[in-house]
Design a protein around this motif. Structure first.
Motif, mmCIF file in Angstrom:
data_model
loop_
_atom_site.group_PDB
_atom_site.id
_atom_site.type_symbol
_atom_site.label_atom_id
_atom_site.label_comp_id
_atom_site.label_asym_id
_atom_site.label_seq_id
_atom_site.Cartn_x
_atom_site.Cartn_y
_atom_site.Cartn_z
ATOM 1 N N MET A 166 81.462 70.815 96.954
ATOM 2 C CA MET A 166 81.212 70.896 95.536
ATOM 3 C C MET A 166 82.410 71.545 94.854
ATOM 4 O O MET A 166 82.865 72.596 95.296
ATOM 5 C CB MET A 166 79.947 71.698 95.273
ATOM 6 C CG MET A 166 78.686 71.019 95.798
ATOM 7 S SD MET A 166 77.165 71.852 95.340
ATOM 8 C CE MET A 166 77.192 73.220 96.476
ATOM 9 N N GLU B 25 80.111 63.791 85.391
ATOM 10 C CA GLU B 25 78.936 64.441 85.980
ATOM 11 C C GLU B 25 79.063 65.954 85.893
ATOM 12 O O GLU B 25 78.090 66.654 85.603
ATOM 13 C CB GLU B 25 78.764 64.037 87.439
ATOM 14 C CG GLU B 25 78.287 62.633 87.641
ATOM 15 C CD GLU B 25 78.169 62.272 89.120
ATOM 16 O OE1 GLU B 25 78.159 63.190 89.982
ATOM 17 O OE2 GLU B 25 78.090 61.069 89.420
ATOM 18 N N THR C 175 84.830 73.705 92.560
ATOM 19 C CA THR C 175 84.755 75.035 91.954
ATOM 20 C C THR C 175 85.323 74.941 90.553
ATOM 21 O O THR C 175 86.395 74.371 90.342
ATOM 22 C CB THR C 175 85.564 76.053 92.775
ATOM 23 O OG1 THR C 175 84.995 76.124 94.083
ATOM 24 C CG2 THR C 175 85.548 77.420 92.135
ATOM 25 N N VAL D 115 79.777 73.409 91.275
ATOM 26 C CA VAL D 115 78.918 72.373 90.700
ATOM 27 C C VAL D 115 78.909 71.160 91.615
ATOM 28 O O VAL D 115 79.967 70.710 92.065
ATOM 29 C CB VAL D 115 79.425 71.971 89.296
ATOM 30 C CG1 VAL D 115 78.556 70.877 88.702
ATOM 31 C CG2 VAL D 115 79.472 73.175 88.372
ATOM 32 N N ASP D 116 77.731 70.610 91.862
ATOM 33 C CA ASP D 116 77.593 69.396 92.650
ATOM 34 C C ASP D 116 77.831 68.205 91.729
ATOM 35 O O ASP D 116 76.938 67.806 90.968
ATOM 36 C CB ASP D 116 76.202 69.336 93.269
ATOM 37 C CG ASP D 116 76.036 68.171 94.223
ATOM 38 O OD1 ASP D 116 77.051 67.538 94.581
ATOM 39 O OD2 ASP D 116 74.890 67.894 94.615
ATOM 40 N N ALA D 117 79.050 67.665 91.744
ATOM 41 C CA ALA D 117 79.410 66.545 90.874
ATOM 42 C C ALA D 117 80.470 65.696 91.556
ATOM 43 O O ALA D 117 81.398 66.224 92.153
ATOM 44 C CB ALA D 117 79.932 67.068 89.540
ATOM 45 N N ALA D 118 80.332 64.374 91.411
ATOM 46 C CA ALA D 118 81.282 63.450 92.024
ATOM 47 C C ALA D 118 82.363 63.006 91.049
ATOM 48 O O ALA D 118 83.405 62.505 91.467
ATOM 49 C CB ALA D 118 80.550 62.224 92.563
ATOM 50 N N SER E 251 86.269 65.930 94.465
ATOM 51 C CA SER E 251 85.863 66.147 95.850
ATOM 52 C C SER E 251 85.384 67.590 95.982
ATOM 53 O O SER E 251 85.660 68.430 95.114
ATOM 54 C CB SER E 251 87.023 65.877 96.805
ATOM 55 O OG SER E 251 88.007 66.882 96.672
ATOM 56 N N PRO E 252 84.684 67.899 97.047
ATOM 57 C CA PRO E 252 84.123 69.243 97.216
ATOM 58 C C PRO E 252 85.145 70.369 97.229
ATOM 59 O O PRO E 252 84.806 71.503 96.917
ATOM 60 C CB PRO E 252 83.396 69.157 98.557
ATOM 61 C CG PRO E 252 83.074 67.713 98.716
ATOM 62 C CD PRO E 252 84.222 66.978 98.085
#
Length: 79
Positions: A1, A28, A3, A21-24, A65-66
């Motif tokens: 996720m 998002e 930062t 945040v969980d976003a692709a 990307s994460p």
């Protein structure tokens, strides 16, 4: 996720300096931030520059990307 780091007025509006945040995509991520921090934050975010890995972008389709770092920078005044 990714930062997200907030600076100055953006940090004040978000109530924090950093979130994950969980976003692709950048779109998002922006939507998730507004949902989490509210309309007051949205007004600040609309005036901010967004840097993804140090590169300014407004493209909502920018892939994330994460491990990426996203900076939210409000306009700065100088003199």
């Amino acid at each position: 996720m990714p930062t997200v780091r907030f600076f100055a007025a953006a940090a004040e509006a978000a109530g924090t300096n950093t979130v994950v945040v969980d976003a692709a995509t950048l779109g998002e991520l922006r939507d998730a931030l507004v949902e989490e921090h509210g309309e007051g934050f949205s007004r600040v975010l609309d005036r901010c520059s967004i840097l993804v890995e140090g590169h300014r972008t407004d493209d909502r389709e920018t892939p994330l990307s994460p491990t990426m770092l996203v900076d939210v920078l409000p306009p700065f005044a100088g003199g």
